[in-house]
Design an enzyme around this catalytic site. Structure first.
Site, short mmCIF file in Angstrom:
data_model
loop_
_atom_site.label_atom_id
_atom_site.label_comp_id
_atom_site.label_asym_id
_atom_site.label_seq_id
_atom_site.Cartn_x
_atom_site.Cartn_y
_atom_site.Cartn_z
N LYS A 44 0.86 -1.19 0.00
CA LYS A 44 0.00 0.00 0.00
C LYS A 44 0.90 1.24 0.00
O LYS A 44 1.98 1.22 0.60
CB LYS A 44 -0.89 -0.01 1.26
CG LYS A 44 -1.79 1.21 1.41
CD LYS A 44 -2.82 1.33 0.31
CE LYS A 44 -3.61 2.64 0.37
NZ LYS A 44 -4.25 2.96 -0.93
N ILE A 70 -9.93 5.11 -1.59
CA ILE A 70 -9.45 4.75 -0.25
C ILE A 70 -8.86 5.98 0.43
O ILE A 70 -8.96 6.15 1.64
CB ILE A 70 -8.39 3.63 -0.35
CG1 ILE A 70 -8.87 2.45 -1.22
CG2 ILE A 70 -7.95 3.15 1.04
CD1 ILE A 70 -10.10 1.73 -0.74
N LEU A 72 -5.59 6.90 0.34
CA LEU A 72 -4.21 6.70 0.84
C LEU A 72 -4.15 6.28 2.30
O LEU A 72 -3.17 6.60 2.99
CB LEU A 72 -3.39 7.99 0.64
CG LEU A 72 -2.83 8.21 -0.75
CD1 LEU A 72 -2.57 9.68 -1.01
CD2 LEU A 72 -1.54 7.43 -0.94
N ASN A 128 4.49 6.26 -6.39
CA ASN A 128 3.11 6.43 -6.85
C ASN A 128 2.93 7.90 -7.23
O ASN A 128 2.75 8.75 -6.36
CB ASN A 128 2.12 6.01 -5.76
CG ASN A 128 0.69 6.08 -6.25
OD1 ASN A 128 0.45 6.54 -7.38
ND2 ASN A 128 -0.25 5.66 -5.43
N CYS A 131 -1.92 8.80 -8.04
CA CYS A 131 -3.13 8.52 -7.27
C CYS A 131 -4.26 9.45 -7.74
O CYS A 131 -4.10 10.67 -7.71
CB CYS A 131 -2.90 8.71 -5.78
SG CYS A 131 -4.45 8.48 -4.87
N ASN A 194 -2.15 3.17 -13.23
CA ASN A 194 -3.00 3.33 -12.04
C ASN A 194 -4.46 3.32 -12.49
O ASN A 194 -4.76 3.11 -13.67
CB ASN A 194 -2.64 4.65 -11.33
CG ASN A 194 -2.90 4.59 -9.83
OD1 ASN A 194 -3.94 4.08 -9.39
ND2 ASN A 194 -1.98 5.10 -9.04
N THR A 195 -5.37 3.51 -11.57
CA THR A 195 -6.79 3.51 -11.91
C THR A 195 -7.16 4.77 -12.69
O THR A 195 -6.45 5.78 -12.64
CB THR A 195 -7.63 3.42 -10.64
OG1 THR A 195 -7.22 4.47 -9.76
CG2 THR A 195 -7.46 2.08 -9.95
N GLY A 267 -4.70 -6.87 -9.08
CA GLY A 267 -5.29 -6.22 -7.92
C GLY A 267 -6.75 -6.58 -7.74
O GLY A 267 -7.11 -7.43 -6.94
N THR A 268 -7.60 -5.97 -8.57
CA THR A 268 -9.05 -6.16 -8.41
C THR A 268 -9.44 -7.63 -8.44
O THR A 268 -10.32 -8.05 -7.68
CB THR A 268 -9.77 -5.37 -9.54
OG1 THR A 268 -9.35 -4.00 -9.45
CG2 THR A 268 -11.27 -5.43 -9.38
O1 RRO Z 1 -5.68 5.18 -1.83
C1 RRO Z 1 -6.32 5.34 -2.88
O2 RRO Z 1 -7.47 5.82 -2.89
C2 RRO Z 1 -5.74 4.99 -4.19
C3 RRO Z 1 -4.43 5.23 -4.56
BR1 RRO Z 1 -3.16 5.90 -3.37
C4 RRO Z 1 -4.00 4.95 -5.89
O3 RRO Z 1 -2.85 5.15 -6.30
N1 RRO Z 1 -4.91 4.46 -6.75
C5 RRO Z 1 -6.18 4.21 -6.38
O4 RRO Z 1 -6.97 3.75 -7.21
N2 RRO Z 1 -6.58 4.48 -5.10
#
Ligand code: RRO
Length: 310
Positions: A44, A70, A72, A128, A131, A194-195, A267-268
């Site tokens: 994480k 989330i 972070l 990262n 995010c 990343n997403t 991941g998912t």
């Molecule tokens: O923690 C998050 O909400 C989060 C992070 Br740091 C990221 O890099 N990518 C994501 O989809 N969620």
């Protein structure tokens, strides 16, 4: 099919890793599967101070994937050094570990790298820079700001000998340019992607499905986006690529390898089946046997596409 590769000065026993933010710091996941059978994992994201994260709900699904915000949530660099890295050092012998690092300024990234650099339990850092859920930084994530991003990478490069990998964003105008920018600034590798920034709204109530409002989209809908990103990056850089986004099966992972990735992160898919990553490791071996491929390196950048940089 031989799955092992030498990357970042060490051996990865296979190309399958768990993606940042989807396996905690390993320990949280260790009852579900033998982590030491994987190529590795990314923790994480770690910030300087502990973060409680965003209001619930933090995760929601939609027909072709998932959204998260989330925010972070993590225990902060001091606790990671004191409790999380010792667990990884004691329990993982073969899986390689990258610590994901996040911050609002180059100085915050530098502080985290400085605080962790002489600890055991990990190989290198995944910066990262992408995010989608960090409202505090405001504006764009570093990965979408080609003036700010190299400064973060250069500042970290100056203070560590460990491998540095830059995690980039799918919504860059040209991910090939972003990847080259990261490599030129001193990144030893890139992780793509990343997403994707996204929003799900309840049509009746009008409220966002996530407590924070928008979030980052992952899951099957992200697969072709990530595969395209890996292909674009392979044409513009020499550094190893970690492909991430939407991998469920060995065949999905092979798309990333053929597009030019050397490693693949999941991941998912682990949320639906915590052992999904091990199924992919075994599926890769079977794929090699079925198609007469002796070594995983034969697959990397083997897609029948133009490879010359335009
Ligand atoms: O923690 C998050 O909400 C989060 C992070 Br740091 C990221 O890099 N990518 C994501 O989809 N969620």
């Amino acid at each position: 099919m031989r799955l092992a590769q030498n990357l970042y000065g060490t051996e990865f026993q296979n190309p399958v890793m768990l993606a940042a933010g989807t396996c905690g710091f390993g320990e949280e996941f260790s009852e579900s599967l033998d982590l030491d059978r994987l190529g590795g994992l990314v923790t994480k994201s770690v910030t300087v101070a502990p973060r409680p994260g965003n209001p619930a709900p933090r995760v929601t699904d939609f027909p072709s994937g998932m959204l998260n915000s989330i925010g972070l949530a993590n225990p902060g660099v001091e606790a990671v050094r004191a409790t999380k890295l010792p667990w990884l050092a004691a329990n993982l012998k073969r899986a390689q570990v990258f610590v994901s690092v996040a911050g609002h300024t180059a100085e915050e990234y530098v502080k985290i790298v400085q605080d962790l650099d002489d600890a055991d339990g990990f190989l290198g850092y995944e910066l990262n820079l992408s995010c989608p859920n960090d409202q505090q930084r405001g504006g764009l994530p570093f990965a979408l700001d080609l003036e700010a991003m190299p400064k973060v990478i250069e500042a970290c490069r100056a203070i560590t000998q460990r491998p540095l990998v830059a995690k980039l964003a799918p919504n860059a105008p040209d991910i090939g340019v972003s990847a080259a920018c990261a490599a030129n600034a001193g990144a030893d590798g890139v992780t793509l992607v990343n997403t994707l920034p996204a929003l799900v709204i309840d049509p009746v109530s009008g409220e966002a499905a996530l407590g924070a409002g928008p979030g980052g989209m992952s899951g099957p809908a992200l697969l072709p986006v990530g595969v395209h990103a890996a292909y674009r990056a392979r044409r513009s850089t020499q550094v190893p690529i970690g492909g991430v986004g939407g991998v469920v099966s060995a065949e999905d992972a092979i798309q990333y390898l053929r597009a030019g990735a050397s490693l693949v992160q999941m991941g998912t898919a682990s949320f639906a089946d915590p052992r999904a990553s091990l199924r992919v490791v075994d599926g890769l071996t079977r794929f090699g046997r079925r198609h007469g491929i002796a070594d995983v390196s034969e697959l990397i950048a083997s897609a029948k596409l133009p490879w010359a940089t335009q």
